[in-house]
Scaffold this motif. Structure first.
Motif, PDB file in Angstrom:
ATOM      1  N   GLY A 106       0.820  -1.203   0.000  1.00  0.00           N
ATOM      2  CA  GLY A 106       0.000   0.000   0.000  1.00  0.00           C
ATOM      3  C   GLY A 106       0.852   1.249   0.000  1.00  0.00           C
ATOM      4  N   GLY A 107       0.295   2.333  -0.554  1.00  0.00           N
ATOM      5  CA  GLY A 107       1.031   3.591  -0.540  1.00  0.00           C
ATOM      6  C   GLY A 107       1.159   4.137   0.862  1.00  0.00           C
ATOM      7  N   MET A 108       0.012   4.314   1.542  1.00  0.00           N
ATOM      8  CA  MET A 108       0.013   4.804   2.911  1.00  0.00           C
ATOM      9  C   MET A 108      -1.037   4.045   3.715  1.00  0.00           C
ATOM     10  SD  MET A 108       0.461   8.935   2.570  1.00  0.00           S
ATOM     11  CE  MET A 108       1.887   9.657   1.735  1.00  0.00           C
ATOM     12  N   ASP A 109      -0.849   4.014   5.005  1.00  0.00           N
ATOM     13  CA  ASP A 109      -1.771   3.335   5.905  1.00  0.00           C
ATOM     14  C   ASP A 109      -2.934   4.267   6.212  1.00  0.00           C
ATOM     15  OD1 ASP A 109      -3.090   1.923   7.846  1.00  0.00           O
ATOM     16  OD2 ASP A 109      -1.386   1.749   9.211  1.00  0.00           O
ATOM     17  N   GLY A 110      -4.043   4.095   5.486  1.00  0.00           N
ATOM     18  CA  GLY A 110      -5.228   4.933   5.669  1.00  0.00           C
ATOM     19  C   GLY A 110      -6.462   4.208   5.187  1.00  0.00           C
ATOM     20  N   ASP A 111      -7.629   4.799   5.410  1.00  0.00           N
ATOM     21  CA  ASP A 111      -8.891   4.132   5.095  1.00  0.00           C
ATOM     22  C   ASP A 111      -9.000   3.719   3.635  1.00  0.00           C
ATOM     23  OD1 ASP A 111      -9.807   4.203   7.668  1.00  0.00           O
ATOM     24  OD2 ASP A 111     -11.214   5.855   7.373  1.00  0.00           O
ATOM     25  N   ILE A 171      -6.586   3.081   1.247  1.00  0.00           N
ATOM     26  CA  ILE A 171      -5.721   1.951   0.905  1.00  0.00           C
ATOM     27  C   ILE A 171      -6.175   0.696   1.635  1.00  0.00           C
ATOM     28  CG2 ILE A 171      -3.372   1.031   1.073  1.00  0.00           C
ATOM     29  CD1 ILE A 171      -3.821   3.135  -1.154  1.00  0.00           C
ATOM     30  N   ASN A 172      -6.586   0.832   2.876  1.00  0.00           N
ATOM     31  CA  ASN A 172      -7.031  -0.342   3.626  1.00  0.00           C
ATOM     32  C   ASN A 172      -8.337  -0.901   3.092  1.00  0.00           C
ATOM     33  OD1 ASN A 172      -4.793  -0.394   5.310  1.00  0.00           O
ATOM     34  ND2 ASN A 172      -5.700   1.030   6.765  1.00  0.00           N
ATOM     35  N   ASP A 173      -9.112  -0.061   2.386  1.00  0.00           N
ATOM     36  CA  ASP A 173     -10.324  -0.557   1.746  1.00  0.00           C
ATOM     37  C   ASP A 173      -9.971  -1.521   0.612  1.00  0.00           C
ATOM     38  OD1 ASP A 173     -13.167  -0.472   1.881  1.00  0.00           O
ATOM     39  OD2 ASP A 173     -13.226   0.743   0.060  1.00  0.00           O
ATOM     40  N   PHE A 174      -8.891  -1.209  -0.114  1.00  0.00           N
ATOM     41  CA  PHE A 174      -8.379  -2.166  -1.101  1.00  0.00           C
ATOM     42  C   PHE A 174      -7.975  -3.467  -0.400  1.00  0.00           C
ATOM     43  CE2 PHE A 174      -7.469   1.790  -3.435  1.00  0.00           C
ATOM     44  CZ  PHE A 174      -7.649   1.441  -4.759  1.00  0.00           C
ATOM     45  N   ILE A 175      -7.230  -3.320   0.694  1.00  0.00           N
ATOM     46  CA  ILE A 175      -6.630  -4.489   1.333  1.00  0.00           C
ATOM     47  C   ILE A 175      -7.683  -5.422   1.911  1.00  0.00           C
ATOM     48  CG2 ILE A 175      -5.171  -5.230   3.262  1.00  0.00           C
ATOM     49  CD1 ILE A 175      -3.403  -2.779   2.686  1.00  0.00           C
ATOM     50  N   ILE A 226      -0.732  -1.207  -4.615  1.00  0.00           N
ATOM     51  CA  ILE A 226      -1.779  -0.212  -4.345  1.00  0.00           C
ATOM     52  C   ILE A 226      -1.074   1.070  -3.948  1.00  0.00           C
ATOM     53  CG2 ILE A 226      -4.046   0.065  -3.280  1.00  0.00           C
ATOM     54  CD1 ILE A 226      -3.592  -2.731  -1.979  1.00  0.00           C
ATOM     55  N   ALA A 227      -0.166   1.528  -4.811  1.00  0.00           N
ATOM     56  CA  ALA A 227       0.755   2.581  -4.372  1.00  0.00           C
ATOM     57  C   ALA A 227       1.108   3.584  -5.462  1.00  0.00           C
ATOM     58  CB  ALA A 227       2.028   1.941  -3.827  1.00  0.00           C
ATOM     59  N   GLY A 228       0.281   3.719  -6.501  1.00  0.00           N
ATOM     60  CA  GLY A 228       0.560   4.712  -7.526  1.00  0.00           C
ATOM     61  C   GLY A 228       1.899   4.476  -8.207  1.00  0.00           C
ATOM     62  N   LYS A 229       2.660   5.551  -8.363  1.00  0.00           N
ATOM     63  CA  LYS A 229       3.960   5.458  -9.030  1.00  0.00           C
ATOM     64  C   LYS A 229       4.930   4.570  -8.252  1.00  0.00           C
ATOM     65  CE  LYS A 229       5.202   9.289 -10.893  1.00  0.00           C
ATOM     66  NZ  LYS A 229       5.733  10.670 -11.087  1.00  0.00           N
ATOM     67  N   THR A 230       4.779   4.526  -6.933  1.00  0.00           N
ATOM     68  CA  THR A 230       5.587   3.634  -6.104  1.00  0.00           C
ATOM     69  C   THR A 230       5.423   2.188  -6.556  1.00  0.00           C
ATOM     70  OG1 THR A 230       5.469   5.126  -4.207  1.00  0.00           O
ATOM     71  CG2 THR A 230       5.926   2.816  -3.727  1.00  0.00           C
ATOM     72  N   GLY A 231       4.250   1.858  -7.066  1.00  0.00           N
ATOM     73  CA  GLY A 231       3.956   0.499  -7.502  1.00  0.00           C
ATOM     74  C   GLY A 231       4.788   0.021  -8.671  1.00  0.00           C
ATOM     75  N   ASP A 232       5.404   0.943  -9.412  1.00  0.00           N
ATOM     76  CA  ASP A 232       6.300   0.507 -10.494  1.00  0.00           C
ATOM     77  C   ASP A 232       7.412  -0.374  -9.935  1.00  0.00           C
ATOM     78  OD1 ASP A 232       4.826   1.901 -12.335  1.00  0.00           O
ATOM     79  OD2 ASP A 232       6.264   3.541 -12.581  1.00  0.00           O
ATOM     80  N   GLY A 233       7.829  -0.073  -8.712  1.00  0.00           N
ATOM     81  CA  GLY A 233       8.863  -0.884  -8.083  1.00  0.00           C
ATOM     82  C   GLY A 233       8.398  -2.283  -7.747  1.00  0.00           C
ATOM     83  N   VAL A 234       7.103  -2.431  -7.492  1.00  0.00           N
ATOM     84  CA  VAL A 234       6.549  -3.768  -7.257  1.00  0.00           C
ATOM     85  C   VAL A 234       6.692  -4.615  -8.516  1.00  0.00           C
ATOM     86  CG1 VAL A 234       4.455  -5.070  -6.683  1.00  0.00           C
ATOM     87  CG2 VAL A 234       4.940  -2.901  -5.513  1.00  0.00           C
TER      88      VAL A 234
END
Length: 330
Positions: free
Chosen positions: A157-162, A164-168, A216-224
């Motif tokens: 997840g990008g950040m720990d919040g409602d 992103i956690n809804d995805f999880i 679930i992290a936007g541009k950060t997800g490219d690293g995934v």
């Protein structure tokens, strides 16, 4: 299946117009500014919003602008004010704008604000669009639960919040629906703009035995995706159909059609003056704006036709209410 439901989506927007309609406007008379909390180039959430704007510019001739905040919290309010001073519509894309919208929108009642991904209640010039990302995440979780060879799947997840956690929670429920013995692990990168951090988080999950990781992290997800390729594992895309980025490792994507929801909202206003300020619209699976994508037929297909058929059946059960997906949202 998305196209089949677009008419329903349009009808749902029209159904919340009990506050009356303005006179229809020519697109060329309107200036629409999209303000994104992060930056373009994520090939998912923010780029989808920009795609909706570009389609409005092409189809209706609206004057369009994009402002990027690059996750700088000190810019959120400033950029909303700047956008509002030059626009008829300001589209705030990202849950991060909640505080800023509460401050800015009441001070500029003549401007129509569209809040994407969250909701500010009680302000008449804000139309709020929320998404049932938990429903789409259930689908990709089901795929992961069916396809895992290790019995462990993960999410970054990008950040720990409602949001992103809804995805999880949807992802976890879907995986467990497919395989009650599956173990679902996740972590948070703390940013939507850092692929290196995304790779680090994904490698940690692959090292723990996960063989499929949902980004679930936007541009950060490219690293995934990079980590999946490097470790010969699989990944799942988010918001847009991201399989094209690396068809050999991305097995599917959870789709959240941000651009289409923005497009429909502004198009309704241009066509017939529809404006449902002060209300919340949830784009869910029934609207066709939340779902799953597998790329196209020219791309490697890891998900079997049989599993895709199971997904279609699950979608119908979610829409009918037979399957109720867990959520972190009210």
């Amino acid at each position: 299946m998305f196209k089949r439901f677009l008419a329903v989506a349009l009808g749902l927007i029209l159904a919340v117009t009990c506050f009356g309609c303005d006179e229809p406007a020519s697109g060329a008379e309107l200036t629409v500014t999209v303000v994104v909390a992060g930056g373009l180039g994520d090939r998912s959430f923010y780029d989808s919003a920009n795609d909706g704007l570009q389609r409005l510019m092409e189809d209706y001739g609206v004057n369009g602008n994009v402002i990027e905040c690059k996750e700088d919290a000190s810019m959120y309010q400033l950029q909303l004010v700047q956008a509002a001073e030059q626009s008829d519509f300001v589209i705030a894309v990202g849950w991060q704008f909640w505080d800023a919208l509460n401050e800015v929108a009441p001070m500029m009642p003549e401007v129509k604000f569209i809040y994407v991904d969250e909701a500010v209640e009680g302000i008449d010039n804000i139309f709020n669009i929320k998404y049932a990302q938990n429903e789409g995440s259930f689908l990709v979780g089901y795929v992961a639960g069916k396809m895992t060879q290790t019995g462990k799947v993960g999410a970054v997840g990008g950040m720990d919040g409602d949001t992103i956690n809804d995805f999880i929670v949807g992802y976890k429920q879907g995986a467990e629906h497919a395989n009650p013995d599956v173990e679902v692990l996740w972590n948070y990168a703390g940013t939507y703009e850092d692929p290196a951090k995304g790779k680090e988080c994904a490698l940690a999950l692959y090292d723990q035995g996960c063989d499929i990781v949902f980004q679930i992290a936007g541009k950060t997800g490219d690293g995934v995706f990079n980590a999946a390729a490097e470790t010969h594992n699989f990944a799942i895309g988010v918001d847009s159909d991201q399989k094209y980025i690396n068809p050999d490792v991305i097995i599917c994507s959870m789709i959240k059609q941000v651009g289409s929801s923005i497009y429909q909202t502004i198009a309704n206003y241009i066509e017939d003056g529809t404006w449902a300020g002060g209300t919340i619209w949830t784009a869910n699976m029934e609207t066709g704006l939340v779902g799953i994508g597998y790329g196209d037929d020219t791309m490697t297909q890891q998900v079997s036709d049989e599993l895709k058929a199971e997904i279609e059946d699950i979608m119908a059960k979610i829409v009918s209410g037979e399957i109720v997906v867990d959520t972190t949202r009210n």
